[in-house]
Write an enzyme that holds these catalytic residues in place. Structure first.
Site, PDB file in Angstrom:
ATOM      1  CD  GLU A  44      -2.445   1.144   2.789  1.00 21.25           C
ATOM      2  OE1 GLU A  44      -3.558   1.721   2.782  1.00 21.25           O
ATOM      3  OE2 GLU A  44      -2.174   0.576   3.567  1.00 21.25           O
ATOM      4  CE  LYS A 110      -7.462   1.698   3.713  1.00 19.35           C
ATOM      5  NZ  LYS A 110      -6.340   2.080   4.525  1.00 19.35           N
ATOM      6  CB  CYS A 144      -4.319  -1.312   4.912  1.00 18.67           C
ATOM      7  SG  CYS A 144      -3.334  -1.426   6.269  1.00 18.67           S
TER       8      CYS A 144
END
Length: 259
Positions: A44, A110, A144
């Site tokens: 990331e 995200k 994540c």
């Protein structure tokens, strides 16, 4: 359709907010891969570290890092993936880029922004789940903090691989290990996680522990703690087909709608 998919996981430290140095170090690592692979996975925010200062370092989809990924994907004839900070329509995104060897790009923003670090105050959340069709494999890329939310990851698309890239800190690495394994088991898919190592400018320590699990939760590969390393593993479509046909657990999943 390819029966096997060979994947390279790059666990590395990241130079804080320096895209030029990070592109150079990852170029060296990628060019050191001396065997043919199908997919190369970077962490990331691999050009910057997990920065809450996008106004200083954000790029565009026409920027240098996107061009760099396209060039390397073409040279290596492998897809290259990871997230970078993107500025678009006066908003900032933590965007996963899946760059095909052809130069085609699939992207995912995200969804679950990390409120503990104030990511939700600075970046804009995505609302669309992405399934990438690549060489006959269906891949679901997530980022994540998304790992903590199994509803969003639920395998309603019959994907083969769930793929996480992360800056996941050392104090919570046991959660990383447990959740990656859980996502494999509950979704009856391969589960892959690529995490960074090193210490960032905020004094947060990252220890890696990138890993690959099969759809029964068996660990196929893992990178040692605190070590920069490239691991290469081969996924077998036959494994998914045989396990799903034998057990059929996904057929019994609950139906729901995400609002």
């Amino acid at each position: 359709m390819m029966q096997h998919l060979k994947i390279a996981l790059l666990q590395a430290a990241i130079v804080w907010q320096n895209a030029v140095k990070n592109r150079k170090q990852f170029s060296n690592k990628i060019n050191a891969i001396n065997e043919d692979v199908d997919l190369i996975v970077l962490p990331e925010m691999f050009t910057t570290g997990f920065s809450m200062q996008p106004q200083e370092i954000a790029e565009t989809m026409q920027g240098e890092t996107v061009k760099w990924m396209q060039q390397l994907a073409s040279e290596k004839q492998a897809a290259i993936v990871g997230t970078i900070i993107i500025s678009e329509n006066n908003k900032y995104y933590n965007r996963f880029l899946f760059v095909h060897p052809s130069g085609e790009i699939n992207s995912y923003d995200k969804r679950h922004l990390f409120t503990l670090a104030g990511e939700d105050k600075i970046y804009t959340s995505g609302n669309d789940k992405l399934i990438v069709n690549y060489k006959g494999w269906k891949i679901c890329p997530l980022i994540c903090y998304d790992l903590r939310f199994p509803v969003w990851a639920r395998n309603v698309e019959d994907y083969d691989i769930i793929l996480y890239v992360a800056n996941w800190p050392k104090p919570r690495i046991e959660a990383w290990d447990s959740l990656l394994k859980a996502r494999a088991i509950e979704n009856m898919s391969y589960s892959i996680g690529v995490n960074r190592v090193g210490i960032d400018a905020n004094k947060l320590e990252y220890c890696g522990h990138s890993a690959v699990y099969d759809c029964l939760g068996g660990k196929l590969a893992t990178v040692k703690l605190n070590k920069e390393e490239i691991i290469i593993t081969t996924l077998d479509k036959k494994h998914i087909t045989e396990v799903r046909n034998k057990l059929n657990f996904l057929n019994d999943k609950d139906s729901f709608e995400i609002l």
